[in-house]
Design an enzyme around this catalytic site. Structure first.
Site, PDB file in Angstrom:
ATOM      1  N   GLY A 500      37.293  34.460  -7.825  1.00  0.00           N
ATOM      2  CA  GLY A 500      38.295  35.500  -7.932  1.00  0.00           C
ATOM      3  C   GLY A 500      39.495  35.023  -8.731  1.00  0.00           C
ATOM      4  N   GLY A 501      40.479  35.918  -8.885  1.00  0.00           N
ATOM      5  CA  GLY A 501      41.666  35.569  -9.636  1.00  0.00           C
ATOM      6  C   GLY A 501      42.475  34.477  -8.967  1.00  0.00           C
ATOM      7  CG  PHE A 502      44.847  34.978  -6.162  1.00  0.00           C
ATOM      8  CD1 PHE A 502      45.732  34.689  -7.188  1.00  0.00           C
ATOM      9  CD2 PHE A 502      44.909  36.224  -5.562  1.00  0.00           C
ATOM     10  CE1 PHE A 502      46.682  35.609  -7.589  1.00  0.00           C
ATOM     11  CE2 PHE A 502      45.859  37.145  -5.964  1.00  0.00           C
ATOM     12  CZ  PHE A 502      46.751  36.842  -6.981  1.00  0.00           C
ATOM     13  N   GLY A 503      41.032  32.043  -6.806  1.00  0.00           N
ATOM     14  CA  GLY A 503      40.255  30.897  -6.387  1.00  0.00           C
ATOM     15  C   GLY A 503      38.814  31.239  -6.099  1.00  0.00           C
ATOM     16  CB  VAL A 505      34.484  33.703  -2.848  1.00  0.00           C
ATOM     17  CG1 VAL A 505      34.054  34.250  -1.486  1.00  0.00           C
ATOM     18  CG2 VAL A 505      35.774  34.365  -3.301  1.00  0.00           C
ATOM     19  CG  ASP A 616      44.042  43.202  -8.368  1.00  0.00           C
ATOM     20  OD1 ASP A 616      43.889  43.681  -9.506  1.00  0.00           O
ATOM     21  OD2 ASP A 616      43.668  42.062  -8.066  1.00  0.00           O
TER      22      ASP A 616
END
Length: 810
Positions: A500-503, A505, A616
């Site tokens: 994902g955009g933040f890390g 999974v 988002d």
């Protein structure tokens, strides 16, 4: 001079009189129809006359659509053209039509026509039917009609089948080529009256077969079934057995055509673009091909296409490995009629070819078949017009197809050894089930004890590790770091299921076999402690079937992790943007996903305890469960509104290009209407299977929104949908979704509907849907940098779909 002028005017008037006599829809015995003259139906729909094709120039008598680029639907002398322009048509006093060439040789005639009782008249009707009838009688009692002699085109009202009174077989036959209407190789007809079924042949070889009519559709295919454009009909009576169709809107011009290549497309005329549009191709499926899998092989819609029935194996395994299935399948055990053969039931099948209708009663059908050694299978089925009948097959079964919806049951003769093998396997499965039940019960007791111990230990550790005010939320579990490590196999690459955009999974498994998804936040992801706490506290308070469920979190030093329920089908984008997986989403499932996302947003915007703006919304943030139900995820950027608050401004522009609304991207202004804009983009992407950002079309620089807007204004929006997933009967629903999506992506946020209005328009087919105005961001200015108009901020751009954060200084 005056006398000469009068004579000239008299001749001119006679010419006009002759022309006027012909420029109608009828022709009498005392009139001729010559090359250059035509008959036109009463409402100017069809025209009868002479047309010219080929090199050298050949002349044919035919019928075509009036004032439409030449589209011939019937040809009289298709196999015997006139070599010049001297042809003329006349009718005798007894009603026989005669077509002459320049030598007065008869090129074509209706010799054998039953003479009308009174004066005959030839008339071209608005249906496209050319008829000979009594001049004083306008009833449908015709002495002769062109509808009984089909060319390559089936018009509404034409009959494909059998006239039992005259024993005439009415069938379609392709043209030899586009310039030659003589008999081609392909024939489309209705099989013998005993068990009629539509077949398409190339010479003596069958190419396609659609199975018997079951009262709703032809059982072996799904295209010729009731839809929003036409109603197919199968008629069985004393005078005839035939297939025909009628239009739901009589003003629509349509035709079913057998092409020279052997395809059977259904066309409708589009007035605004002046063109014929294919609505459906009857034989468009790979599995429609005749006997593709050979004997006892069944065709499936997925890969591999051909599989042997249970109890059979490929006759040539080498050929099957080379994707040549024509050799079919053979029995594992050979039949022995005297040694106790029996029958095994198979379901979800298209009936094989070469069925025979027996006079045996339905109850005794299997018993009679077993007595006859060459009876390979039997079934009981409703033969339209004849009630339930006993069908048997006296040869090896061929042209089988798997039909999960609408398939038939058939009982196939099997050897005694195969029956014993199946019985042994059934007993083994019963024993295994008993073992599983006992083992599961013991394990369940052990599991309950382990879970209780685990929860006791977890509660102890929760009090020691709860930090950053998260301990105030009693509804959330705080997982120990070592528990997460064990569940994800130390964050193994094998367990990684997404980025994902933040890390990344990871998939994990807790004690007790509970599957989880762990989002491990990157330290440079841009999501700090504020976003992390926001997502944890926010989702824990949300409970809705279309929102992903969070199970807990974990904080270990600088590490921050979110623990979600695991959804095996991953995200929506992994299906709709994959050419193969995209085929697994028929329109009914796509519409269910579109509606489910809207209901989830409705809960966030209106029905939850807090009003929440997601900020988002995108296809990669829509996860799909086992039943392909959508669940909105990733609330790291969400904003909570209190009271009656509906909008806000921010200096931190965050979201994903291609989904952000204009007012948010340019000025940081966001509201519930910002989520509505993003939702509209998701709907368009779900319908088309195409990404909005990065969309390419050779004729313009529009993105998907702009392309849709262009097609909508051209009333050509049907080109957006995939005919493999959207059937004609789904077109109204698909059009409605496109219109709703365009309402959601309008430029001005005040013009966009609320999500509650969206749900209402989708749920209620009779609800009025406004016409959309110009959308926002419908032109893709550059492949490297998007132009957001007059926004004051500096914008950096990434071609991937990751969430971005942009500081907008003001």
């Amino acid at each position: 001079m005056p006398r000469q002028l009068c004579a000239f005017l008299l001749q001119l008037l006679m010419v006009f009189a002759i022309q006027a006599a012909v420029a109608t829809d009828t022709l009498s015995p005392n009139q001729n129809l010559s090359d250059g003259q035509t008959l036109i139906s009463a409402n100017n729909i069809f025209e009868l006359g002479f047309f010219h094709l080929g090199h050298p120039r050949n002349t044919y008598l035919g019928i075509w659509y009036f004032r439409i680029p030449l589209t011939v639907v019937w040809v009289a002398n298709r196999n015997k053209p006139i070599r010049d322009s001297s042809g003329h048509l006349s009718m005798t006093d007894s009603g026989v039509l005669l077509l002459f060439n320049s030598s007065m040789d008869i090129v074509w005639s209706t010799n054998g026509t039953v003479a009308p009782k009174n004066r005959p008249v030839l008339q071209i009707l608005d249906s496209g039917n050319l008829v000979v009838r009594n001049q004083e009688d306008d009833k449908n009692d015709y002495a002769w009609q062109s509808f009984d002699y089909i060319s390559d085109t089936l018009l509404p009202g034409m009959r494909l089948g059998w006239n039992l009174r005259t024993q005439t077989n009415m069938f379609m036959r392709s043209w030899r080529s586009g310039e030659d209407p003589s008999d081609g190789d392909h024939i489309y007809n209705l099989g013998p009256p005993e068990l009629p079924q539509l077949t398409l042949s190339n010479g003596s070889n069958k190419e396609y077969r659609w199975g018997p009519f079951d009262g709703y559709k032809f059982s072996g295919g799904s295209e010729l079934r009731p839809n929003t454009v036409f109603k197919p009909m199968y008629v069985a009576g004393s005078d005839g057995i035939y297939f025909t169709y009628e239009l739901l809107d009589e003003k629509t011009l349509s035709r079913l055509v057998l092409t020279q290549s052997g395809n059977v497309p259904f066309f409708t005329w589009r007035n605004h673009s002046r063109e014929w549009v294919i609505r459906v191709i009857v034989n468009r499926y790979y599995c429609d091909r005749y006997a593709m899998c050979g004997t006892y092989g069944s065709c499936y819609a997925d890969d591999p296409f051909c599989r042997c029935l249970r109890g059979f194996t490929p006759r040539s395994p080498q050929d099957w490995q080379l994707i040549d299935w024509s050799g079919g399948c053979g029995r594992k055990y050979e039949l022995n009629c005297r040694d106790g053969d029996g029958f095994v039931k198979y379901d979800q099948l298209k009936f094989p070819d070469n069925a025979v209708v027996w006079e045996s009663t339905v109850e005794k059908c299997g018993e009679e078949c077993l007595k006859k050694c060459d009876c390979m299978a039997y079934a009981t089925a409703n033969v339209y017009g004849n009630g339930s009948r006993c069908l048997v097959w006296l040869t090896d079964l061929v042209d089988l197809r798997n039909l999960p919806v609408g398939g038939e049951e058939i009982y196939i003769r099997m050897a005694r050894a195969e029956l014993e093998s199946l019985a042994a396997a059934k007993r083994k499965r019963r024993v295994i089930r008993c073992v599983i039940v006992i083992t599961s019960s013991v394990l369940a007791i052990i599991l309950v004890v382990l879970v209780l111990c685990y929860l006791w230990q977890l509660n102890r550790q929760t009090g020691e590790t709860r930090t950053n005010n998260i301990e105030e939320d009693q509804e959330l579990h705080l997982f120990p770091f070592k528990c997460i490590l064990a569940a994800t196999n130390n964050f193994s690459l094998h367990n990684k299921i997404g980025q994902g955009g933040f890390g990344p999974v990871y998939k994990g498994e807790l004690p007790g076999a509970q599957e989880i998804a762990v989002k491990r936040l990157s330290q440079d992801s841009g999501q700090g402690l504020r976003e992390f706490k926001n997502e944890v506290i926010l989702i824990a308070k949300l409970q809705h079937r279309n929102l992903v469920r969070i199970l807990g979190c974990c904080i270990h030093g600088d590490e921050k992790m979110l623990v979600y329920e695991y959804l095996p089908n991953k995200s929506l984008d992994s299906f709709i943007f994959d050419p193969e997986k995209n085929k697994l989403l028929p329109w009914s499932k796509r519409f269910s996903i579109i509606l489910g996302i809207a209901r989830g947003l409705l809960y966030l915007h209106q029905d939850s305890r807090l009003r929440i703006i997601h900020r988002d919304m995108k296809t990669s943030n829509i996860l799909l469960d086992n039943d392909m139900n959508p669940k909105i995820s990733d609330f790291g950027l969400a904003r909570i509104f209190g009271g009656e608050q509906t909008e806000e401004k921010t200096k931190r522009v965050i979201g994903t290009y291609g989904y952000m609304s204009p007012e948010y991207a340019m000025s940081g202004h966001f509201s519930v209407k910002s989520d509505v804009f993003s939702y509209g983009v998701i709907v368009l992407e779900t319908i088309t299977g195409t990404k909005n950002w990065g969309f390419y079309h050779p004729d313009h620089d529009y993105n998907l929104i702009g392309h849709t807007w262009k097609l909508w204004n051209d009333k050509n929006y049907c080109e957006l949908v995939d005919i493999e997933t959207v059937y004609p009967e789904d077109s109204v629903s698909a059009e409605r979704c496109i219109q709703v999506a365009l309402l959601c992506v309008q430029q001005r946020h005040e013009d966009r509907p609320t999500i509650s209005s969206v749900v209402s328009m989708l749920n209620n087919p009779s609800a009025a849907v406004p016409q959309p105005k110009q959308p926002g961001f419908f032109v893709e200015i550059s492949q490297n940098k998007p132009d957001f108009g007059s926004g004051s901020g500096s914008v950096s751009y990434s071609k991937n779909d990751m969430t971005i954060t942009v500081e907008d200084g003001r």
